[in-house]
Motif scaffolding. Structure first.
Motif: not given
Length: 318
Positions: A252-256, A258, A291, A295, A302
């Motif tokens: 993924v581009d960014q983990v906001v 978990t 995934a 995010q 999400g």
């Protein structure tokens, strides 16, 4: 009549919007619906399946908020009772740029901890394909544990397929030994067990996925499949029939945040199996929903719709 059933304690979550500030210093919060089992129910419903949620709420603003959120997410509330004698649980969560957030619970002596077992006799099991069980609800009180065991008995009587996620919450148990012993006994009753590799250290004394799977497959004739979640790496699958393989995760581009990823994994697996997909494809979907989860800042906001999930899998073939 619903395809999916779960029991748990829903929580009003206040998630900080102040990056890398402690809960003591944070001043801006956003309110979400949270709770491991309700997260799964939200995701199951969002992917187009009917779901019922079993719990007890307090007659208070948080209880009203949760009822509204369940209705908004089209989750059945036929088996939810309310009481003026106990309060609805809530929690605070900080926002971090790296690692897992800190969480502070206000749930001791809650309404769900005083769940009345007789409510389970009202359940209509016709049409139920899967029940998802978590180690959190039986941790909140002896009364909840007793109800949890009774529900398992009813599920077996009606031949309902079950998944079990240990979902360790050490702060809810009197000791680590009691937590591990109780959860491993409960795991014996599930067809599919979904531990994390980090949980394996506490539950079975190893974080090796194969060792974890061997333990759970070996302790019960009822358990047929163990899927060990290995974080960003994906998942390790082992069955009683002798199959074993690893399914890689998605980048993924960014983990906001978990939190909620494990619940996303569970709902991805369950919905795929309810739709008749193979176990391997179900684990691929489980990784994909996980995934999506990392995010977004809320525990379940999400989770994807069928259209978003299909587009993601098409763009990221396995």
């Amino acid at each position: 009549m619903s395809e999916f059933l779960t029991i748990g304690e829903p929580i009003a979550l206040f998630a900080s919007e102040d990056m890398d500030k402690s809960l003591k210093d944070a001043v801006h919060f956003h309110k979400f619906l949270a709770g491991a089992e309700v997260n799964v129910a939200v995701g199951v419903s969002r992917l187009g399946h009917s779901a019922q949620y079993i719990t007890r709420l307090g007659e208070d603003p948080f209880g009203d908020f949760i009822k509204d959120q369940l209705a908004e997410n089209q989750i059945g509330t036929d088996y939810i009772s309310s009481t003026p004698d106990y309060w609805t649980a809530f929690q605070l969560k900080d926002r971090v740029s790296h690692g897992d957030p800190s969480i502070f619970y206000f749930r001791r002596n809650s309404a769900a901890a005083h769940f009345e077992k007789r409510m389970l006799d009202k359940i209509d099991f016709s049409g139920v394909k899967f029940a998802h069980l978590s180690g959190i609800f039986p941790a909140i009180s002896d009364q909840a544990l007793d109800a949890f065991k009774y529900l398992i008995q009813l599920l077996h009587e009606h031949n309902i397929r079950t998944t079990f996620d240990p979902n360790l919450r050490p702060q809810l148990w009197s000791s680590q030994e009691k937590m591990a012993g109780t959860l491993n006994e409960l795991a014996k009753e599930a067809e599919i067990i979904l531990p994390g590799d980090n949980e394996g250290k506490i539950l079975v004394g190893s974080d090796d996925p194969k060792a974890i799977a061997d333990f759970y497959l070996g302790q019960s004739d009822r358990t047929q499949t163990v899927v060990v979640k290995t974080g960003a790496k994906g998942a390790y699958v082992q069955t009683k029939a002798g199959d074993s393989y690893t399914v890689p995760g998605f980048k993924v581009d960014q983990v906001v945040d978990t939190v909620g990823a494990g619940d996303g994994f569970a709902l991805g697996l369950v919905t795929a199996l309810m739709e008749g997909q193979s176990l391997r494809d179900a684990v691929i979907r489980a990784n994909a929903v996980g995934a999506f989860a990392v995010q977004a800042p809320g525990d379940n906001d999400g989770y994807p719709t069928p259209e978003k999930l299909a587009a993601f899998l098409a763009a990221n073939p396995r």
